[in-house]
Scaffold this active site. Structure first.
Site, PDB file in Angstrom:
ATOM      1  N   HIS A  15      -8.209   0.534  -7.041  1.00  0.00           N
ATOM      2  CA  HIS A  15      -6.803   0.252  -6.712  1.00  0.00           C
ATOM      3  C   HIS A  15      -6.689  -0.246  -5.276  1.00  0.00           C
ATOM      4  O   HIS A  15      -6.688   0.533  -4.328  1.00  0.00           O
ATOM      5  CB  HIS A  15      -5.974   1.532  -6.891  1.00  0.00           C
ATOM      6  N   PHE A  18      -4.765  -6.561  -1.580  1.00  0.00           N
ATOM      7  CA  PHE A  18      -5.249  -7.509  -0.568  1.00  0.00           C
ATOM      8  C   PHE A  18      -4.082  -8.429  -0.266  1.00  0.00           C
ATOM      9  O   PHE A  18      -3.793  -9.345  -1.032  1.00  0.00           O
ATOM     10  CB  PHE A  18      -6.449  -8.292  -1.110  1.00  0.00           C
ATOM     11  N   ARG A  19      -3.408  -8.109   0.823  1.00  0.00           N
ATOM     12  CA  ARG A  19      -2.113  -8.739   1.024  1.00  0.00           C
ATOM     13  C   ARG A  19      -2.090  -9.645   2.248  1.00  0.00           C
ATOM     14  O   ARG A  19      -2.675  -9.323   3.267  1.00  0.00           O
ATOM     15  CB  ARG A  19      -1.086  -7.617   1.210  1.00  0.00           C
ATOM     16  N   ASN A  42       0.692  -7.060  -7.662  1.00  0.00           N
ATOM     17  CA  ASN A  42       2.105  -6.977  -7.225  1.00  0.00           C
ATOM     18  C   ASN A  42       2.268  -7.613  -5.856  1.00  0.00           C
ATOM     19  O   ASN A  42       2.718  -7.002  -4.899  1.00  0.00           O
ATOM     20  CB  ASN A  42       2.619  -5.530  -7.246  1.00  0.00           C
ATOM     21  N   HIS A 179      -3.011   6.660  -8.925  1.00  0.00           N
ATOM     22  CA  HIS A 179      -2.644   7.600  -7.851  1.00  0.00           C
ATOM     23  C   HIS A 179      -1.886   8.830  -8.338  1.00  0.00           C
ATOM     24  O   HIS A 179      -0.757   9.077  -7.918  1.00  0.00           O
ATOM     25  CB  HIS A 179      -1.867   6.885  -6.733  1.00  0.00           C
ATOM     26  N   ASP A 255      -5.573   2.841  -3.288  1.00  0.00           N
ATOM     27  CA  ASP A 255      -4.228   2.282  -3.074  1.00  0.00           C
ATOM     28  C   ASP A 255      -4.079   1.779  -1.635  1.00  0.00           C
ATOM     29  O   ASP A 255      -3.030   1.940  -1.006  1.00  0.00           O
ATOM     30  CB  ASP A 255      -3.123   3.285  -3.416  1.00  0.00           C
ATOM     31  N   HIS A 259       0.527  -3.037   5.335  1.00  0.00           N
ATOM     32  CA  HIS A 259       1.857  -3.571   5.640  1.00  0.00           C
ATOM     33  C   HIS A 259       1.969  -3.698   7.154  1.00  0.00           C
ATOM     34  O   HIS A 259       1.523  -2.807   7.875  1.00  0.00           O
ATOM     35  CB  HIS A 259       2.958  -2.638   5.117  1.00  0.00           C
ATOM     36  N   ALA A 271       6.782   1.284   1.587  1.00  0.00           N
ATOM     37  CA  ALA A 271       5.824   2.294   1.111  1.00  0.00           C
ATOM     38  C   ALA A 271       4.416   1.720   1.092  1.00  0.00           C
ATOM     39  O   ALA A 271       4.213   0.590   0.650  1.00  0.00           O
ATOM     40  CB  ALA A 271       6.214   2.748  -0.290  1.00  0.00           C
TER      41      ALA A 271
END
Ligand code: DOR
Ligand code: ZN
Ligand code: ZN
Length: 349
Positions: A15, A18-19, A42, A179, A255, A259, A271
């Site tokens: 989980h 990669f943003r 997502n 999670h 997870d 951010h 979150a």
């Protein structure tokens, strides 16, 4: 235990996020400690079809150091537009996972399907089952059975009946409860057939609600804030026990959700906890050692998830040394889990 060094085979992180704009940093940090990772879809906009996933895979691979054998495991998101044909096409083109976050429940889920509407998409789940895909979901419900809005603490338990319906309807679909953060969900997964598994994070094994909030809705530590929110001491202990138990229902999923500071510092903060491998793996080792369960570590970290997903075991190993080090205040501008705190094992460079 007197050993000051430990060598283990690399496992997978089931989980990861990669943003942008830190894809490279997130991928590099993951590849240091894991032989592969599930790259959750997502994103904004979501990874909705095979073309999106294959483009995203290229971006992830481009971020890898030269010659690195890291395997990104690609997902498509279940959105309101998803059809059985989209799933069949994705499966044929090598996508292994469909990611589900109920609409409005967490980051980038506005195009998703509400839990109450999930049964309208059962033909899509049927296509997943027939094409041997994994259905990996974030199981939280915003409302109780009478439609009243729920506190964050109660949302995971409220989603269990929806998960149960999926488990009962699709006996051979491989399903993941991501999670798991409550004793209720852990107990439900433990007594379920092995087509249902759960991933566990380090933060849910270490934190309780009071490490995040002073009271419901008042977040005092945004860097410990994620969805599902950390819960009671009883819940935390259930996560820790499941992790070290040697039960194949449970395997890792960090997870890891990067951010930027601006998003974490606004009220309410976005979150997501950023727990890359070099923090995740030492914390995991410390938990197994504290529970006298080192004999179960390789099954949790290397085996159970890889077997469930049908992935090869890694040929690469990871060396850990028993030495104190301080988690840095940031990686590429992202504040990590446990920033500034001392860990007692270190991934060797
Ligand atoms: O805290 C979270 N952050 N929980 C999720 O379910 C999504 C994740 C993200 O995508 O940033
Ligand atoms: Zn989630
Ligand atoms: Zn996530």
């Amino acid at each position: 235990m007197s050993a000051t060094k430990l060598k283990i085979l690399k496992g997978y992180d089931f989980h990861c996020h990669f943003r942008r704009p830190v894809v490279k940093t997130a991928v590099e940090l993951t590849a240091e400690c894991f032989c592969g990772a599930v790259a959750m879809g997502n994103t904004d906009p979501p990874i909705a079809i095979a073309d999106d996933a294959l483009l995203y895979e290229r971006e992830i691979r481009a971020a890898l150091p030269f010659g690195c054998a890291f395997q990104p495991i690609m997902t498509i998101m279940l959105t309101k537009m998803t059809t059985p044909q989209i799933v069949i096409d994705a499966a044929r083109r090598g996508i292994k996972v469909v990611k589900y976050i109920p609409e409005g429940v967490s980051v980038n889920s506005k195009e998703s399907v509400a839990l109450e509407k999930l049964s309208d998409y059962f033909p899509v789940l049927e296509a997943m089952q027939e094409n041997d895909m994994v259905f990996s979901g974030h199981w939280e419900s915003l409302h109780d059975s009478k439609g009243r809005e729920l506190e964050e603490l109660d949302r995971e338990e409220a989603a269990i009946p929806f998960l149960d319906k999926v488990v009962k309807t699709f006996p051979t679909l491989r399903i993941v409860a991501e999670h798991a953060s409550t004793k209720k969900l852990i107990d439900y997964v433990r007594q379920s057939p092995l087509n249902l598994r759960a991933t566990l994070t380090m933060h849910h094994a270490l934190l309780t609600f009071c490490n995040v909030c002073s009271e419901p809705g008042v977040i005092t530590n945004p860097y410990n804030y994620c969805k599902p929110i950390a819960k009671t001491e009883e819940d935390r202990q259930a996560v820790e026990r499941a992790m070290v138990s040697g039960d194949p229902h449970f395997f890792p999923g960090s997870d890891m959700a990067p951010h930027p500071l601006s998003a974490k510092q606004k009220i309410p903060p976005v979150a997501g906890i950023f727990c890359p491998g070099k923090i995740f793996v030492p914390l995991m080792l410390e938990i197994f050692l504290a529970n006298n369960a080192l004999q179960n570590l390789s099954n949790f970290y290397e085996n159970f998830g890889a077997e469930f997903y049908g992935l090869p075991k890694s040929l690469e190993s990871l060396e850990l040394t028993q030495e104190d080090w301080t988690v840095p205040p940031e990686y590429d501008g992202i504040v990590p889990f446990m920033a500034g705190q001392t860990l007692h094992w270190k991934v060797a460079d």
